[in-house]
Design a protein around this motif. Structure first.
Motif, PDB file in Angstrom:
ATOM      1  N   VAL A  50     -10.809 -32.250  17.203  1.00 38.84           N
ATOM      2  CA  VAL A  50     -11.664 -33.167  16.459  1.00 38.84           C
ATOM      3  C   VAL A  50     -10.903 -33.686  15.248  1.00 38.84           C
ATOM      4  CG1 VAL A  50     -13.847 -33.463  15.228  1.00 38.84           C
ATOM      5  CG2 VAL A  50     -13.720 -31.915  17.195  1.00 38.84           C
ATOM      6  N   ASP A  51     -10.726 -34.993  15.187  1.00 36.03           N
ATOM      7  CA  ASP A  51     -10.141 -35.641  14.013  1.00 36.03           C
ATOM      8  C   ASP A  51     -11.248 -36.419  13.321  1.00 36.03           C
ATOM      9  OD1 ASP A  51      -8.756 -36.960  12.082  1.00 36.03           O
ATOM     10  OD2 ASP A  51      -7.491 -38.119  13.424  1.00 36.03           O
ATOM     11  N   ALA A  52     -11.816 -35.820  12.280  1.00 41.76           N
ATOM     12  CA  ALA A  52     -12.897 -36.462  11.531  1.00 41.76           C
ATOM     13  C   ALA A  52     -12.425 -36.882  10.156  1.00 41.76           C
ATOM     14  CB  ALA A  52     -14.080 -35.508  11.409  1.00 41.76           C
ATOM     15  N   THR A  53     -11.122 -37.094  10.022  1.00 43.48           N
ATOM     16  CA  THR A  53     -10.571 -37.407   8.702  1.00 43.48           C
ATOM     17  C   THR A  53     -10.649 -38.880   8.373  1.00 43.48           C
ATOM     18  OG1 THR A  53      -8.342 -37.700   9.616  1.00 43.48           O
ATOM     19  CG2 THR A  53      -8.971 -35.492   8.893  1.00 43.48           C
ATOM     20  N   GLY A  54     -10.942 -39.709   9.367  1.00 44.02           N
ATOM     21  CA  GLY A  54     -10.901 -41.146   9.125  1.00 44.02           C
ATOM     22  C   GLY A  54     -12.069 -41.667   8.320  1.00 44.02           C
ATOM     23  N   GLY A  55     -13.156 -40.897   8.262  1.00 45.54           N
ATOM     24  CA  GLY A  55     -14.317 -41.388   7.533  1.00 45.54           C
ATOM     25  C   GLY A  55     -14.879 -42.637   8.180  1.00 45.54           C
ATOM     26  N   SER A  56     -15.544 -43.473   7.411  1.00 41.78           N
ATOM     27  CA  SER A  56     -16.129 -44.684   7.960  1.00 41.78           C
ATOM     28  C   SER A  56     -15.912 -45.846   7.015  1.00 41.78           C
ATOM     29  CB  SER A  56     -17.637 -44.491   8.191  1.00 41.78           C
ATOM     30  OG  SER A  56     -18.281 -44.263   6.955  1.00 41.78           O
ATOM     31  N   THR A  57     -15.925 -47.022   7.572  1.00 44.26           N
ATOM     32  CA  THR A  57     -15.829 -48.242   6.789  1.00 44.26           C
ATOM     33  C   THR A  57     -17.201 -48.867   6.741  1.00 44.26           C
ATOM     34  OG1 THR A  57     -13.547 -48.552   7.513  1.00 44.26           O
ATOM     35  CG2 THR A  57     -14.655 -50.445   6.548  1.00 44.26           C
ATOM     36  N   GLY A  58     -17.844 -48.775   5.585  1.00 42.55           N
ATOM     37  CA  GLY A  58     -19.217 -49.232   5.483  1.00 42.55           C
ATOM     38  C   GLY A  58     -19.313 -50.743   5.498  1.00 42.55           C
ATOM     39  N   GLY A  59     -20.377 -51.251   6.127  1.00 42.43           N
ATOM     40  CA  GLY A  59     -20.634 -52.678   6.179  1.00 42.43           C
ATOM     41  C   GLY A  59     -21.970 -53.012   5.550  1.00 42.43           C
ATOM     42  N   ASN A  60     -22.203 -54.308   5.319  1.00 41.18           N
ATOM     43  CA  ASN A  60     -23.411 -54.744   4.625  1.00 41.18           C
ATOM     44  C   ASN A  60     -24.508 -55.246   5.557  1.00 41.18           C
ATOM     45  OD1 ASN A  60     -22.413 -57.214   5.470  1.00 41.18           O
ATOM     46  ND2 ASN A  60     -21.828 -57.912   3.417  1.00 41.18           N
ATOM     47  N   GLY A  61     -24.257 -55.278   6.871  1.00 42.50           N
ATOM     48  CA  GLY A  61     -25.287 -55.680   7.816  1.00 42.50           C
ATOM     49  C   GLY A  61     -25.449 -57.172   7.998  1.00 42.50           C
ATOM     50  N   ARG A  62     -24.637 -57.979   7.290  1.00 42.89           N
ATOM     51  CA  ARG A  62     -24.717 -59.424   7.471  1.00 42.89           C
ATOM     52  C   ARG A  62     -24.192 -59.794   8.859  1.00 42.89           C
ATOM     53  NH1 ARG A  62     -28.298 -61.444   4.470  1.00 42.89           N
ATOM     54  NH2 ARG A  62     -27.375 -63.498   4.888  1.00 42.89           N
ATOM     55  N   PRO A  63     -24.491 -61.000   9.341  1.00 45.97           N
ATOM     56  CA  PRO A  63     -24.063 -61.347  10.700  1.00 45.97           C
ATOM     57  C   PRO A  63     -22.569 -61.173  10.965  1.00 45.97           C
ATOM     58  CG  PRO A  63     -25.678 -62.934   9.931  1.00 45.97           C
ATOM     59  CD  PRO A  63     -25.358 -62.051   8.751  1.00 45.97           C
TER      60      PRO A  63
END
Length: 467
Positions: free
Chosen positions: A153-166
């Protein structure tokens, strides 16, 4: 523990990397051994096949649901890459549901590796919650699982959050969408939809004018919000962690002039979207009102294209219009119109680089007879369409269905044979004789929901042979 010859890969939250290697395929992983608690094995922990890591491997019982389960930890919510190390000494692939935190994410496949001592790694990308997570591989046939050695398991990348716009890159679109208006992306043709993953306790969607929309939260049953506009709340009181949403719209057709546009997600304060994988396979269905699912009230998700693709864990599009023909003669001739973004486009504006279908299914010919198309014209038009589809989708498997009313069936078959003779072996004729009867239709033409289910039941295994 066997599958069909094809591989059923990822669905909503998983993008399977279809590479099998002799070493783990993920960077900086944490390894979890199948024989070490809190991992569980619905079978025995064995050590009689060399090459495993740790002190053994999980040899699950030969039964549906006899699973190997891992408990893994992520420092933060986000995407993680999994490397499942396994061996399958048979020549038949073995399917299993991948279940993350109690939710089925995909049906994947553990192919034959040549010997029980040959261990390989399959990689998947999934979404994990912060803290403890369960990852379970549960076989779907009585043959059970492959032998499971470990999970990296490689969970080091985290996430890139988005704003939900189109234009949020975390939102995954399926179908043909016109993005020229940055505030409202417009759905072209029927059956378009979008998937997204988000955090927060609520979710909504921005609409422009009135539309019937359908949605699903966390892969639950699809449900309707009819005749809504403006800011539309879809769910509140959601639990912590991340959630998924699917949104789609009723198509504009006949006297219905709803506004099938997507103006973005309405996220809770402090919430964000998260990266979301796409299925490995995408199937495009080209046809008329039968492919749309008209006139049934819950189209498109009760229509055979949707049912067939979802059963295969594939993404899907429906380039279809009520009354469409194959040949352009006073109707939507799809040999030409399939190259457009919608039924309202005035020229061939679709960019096929936007997505590439792995399979294309054609169901055309029901309406041409009413427009005076001769058998010779139909066959020649079908050949042209197959040639154009090959140009648009160089690597796709193409399936030409005989229509259910038995019109132009020899000409459809002959067109496929012509393309096969020209060297295109990935074009296939689908004989639908006997698939449905008049009792499976609403008007002796259009299948009922039950009729669509029958069609999907027959079509799915045909597609599965090639995907």
């Amino acid at each position: 523990m066997r599958l069909k010859s094809s591989v059923l890969s990822s669905t909503l939250l998983v993008a399977a990397v279809m590479a099998l290697t002799g070493n783990p395929a993920v960077a900086a992983p944490v390894r979890y051994e199948a024989e070490t608690a809190p991992a569980t094995c619905a079978g025995t922990v064995d050590s009689n096949h060399a090459g495993y890591s740790g002190s053994g491997f999980c040899n699950a019982d030969n039964a549906v649901g006899a699973a190997a389960q891992f408990t893994v930890t992520a420092s933060a919510a986000g995407t993680a890459t999994l490397g499942v190390r396994f061996a399958n000494g048979t020549t038949t692939a073995r399917p299993a549901d991948a279940v993350v935190n109690g939710s089925r994410i995909t049906t994947t496949s553990f192919e034959g590796t040549g010997a029980w001592t040959t261990w390989v790694t399959k990689t998947l990308t999934v979404s994990l919650n912060a803290g403890s997570n369960t990852i379970r591989f549960s076989p779907t046939t009585a043959n059970g699982l492959a032998n499971i050695d470990s999970l990296d398991v490689d969970a080091t990348g985290g996430s890139t959050g988005g704003n939900g716009r189109p234009n949020d890159s975390n939102i995954q679109y399926y179908g043909r969408w016109n993005t020229s208006d940055s505030a409202y992306y417009a759905m072209g043709w029927a059956g378009g939809y979008l998937d997204a993953q988000f955090t927060g306790s609520s979710i909504g969607v921005r609409q422009r004018n009135a539309i019937d929309l359908y949605y699903s939260i966390d892969r639950g049953p699809l449900q309707w919000r009819r005749n809504v506009s403006g800011n539309v709340t879809l769910a509140t009181g959601l639990s912590g962690g991340s959630h998924t949403i699917r949104i789609g719209y009723r198509e504009r057709a006949g006297s219905y002039n709803g506004d099938p546009v997507f103006g973005g997600l309405i996220l809770a304060s402090g919430a964000q979207t998260m990266p979301l994988g796409r299925p490995t396979n995408l199937i495009e269905f080209i046809g008329d009102s039968i492919t749309v699912g008209q006139p049934n009230a819950n189209r498109p998700f009760t229509a055979y294209p949707w049912l067939s693709a979802e059963a295969l864990g594939a993404g899907h599009t429906q380039v279809a219009q009520g009354g469409a023909c194959l040949v352009s003669r006073d109707c939507y001739g799809m040999m030409d119109w399939f190259r457009r973004s919608s039924a309202w486009a005035t020229y061939d504006d679709w960019n096929f680089a936007t997505y590439q279908a792995n399979a294309v299914v054609i169901n055309l010919g029901t309406n041409d007879i009413g427009h005076g198309v001769s058998t010779t014209q139909f066959q020649q038009g079908y050949i042209v369409m197959l040639e154009r589809l090959r140009q648009a989708y160089p690597n796709a498997e193409i399936f030409a269905m005989g229509v259910f009313r038995n019109r132009y069936v020899p000409e459809t078959r002959n067109a496929v044979a012509t393309r096969n003779a020209a060297g295109d072996t990935r074009v296939h004729f689908v004989d639908t004789a006997g698939w449905i009867t008049a009792a499976d239709t609403t008007d002796n033409v259009h299948p009922s929901d039950a009729g669509h289910a029958k069609i999907a039941q027959r079509l799915r295994p045909i597609l599965d042979q090639y995907l």
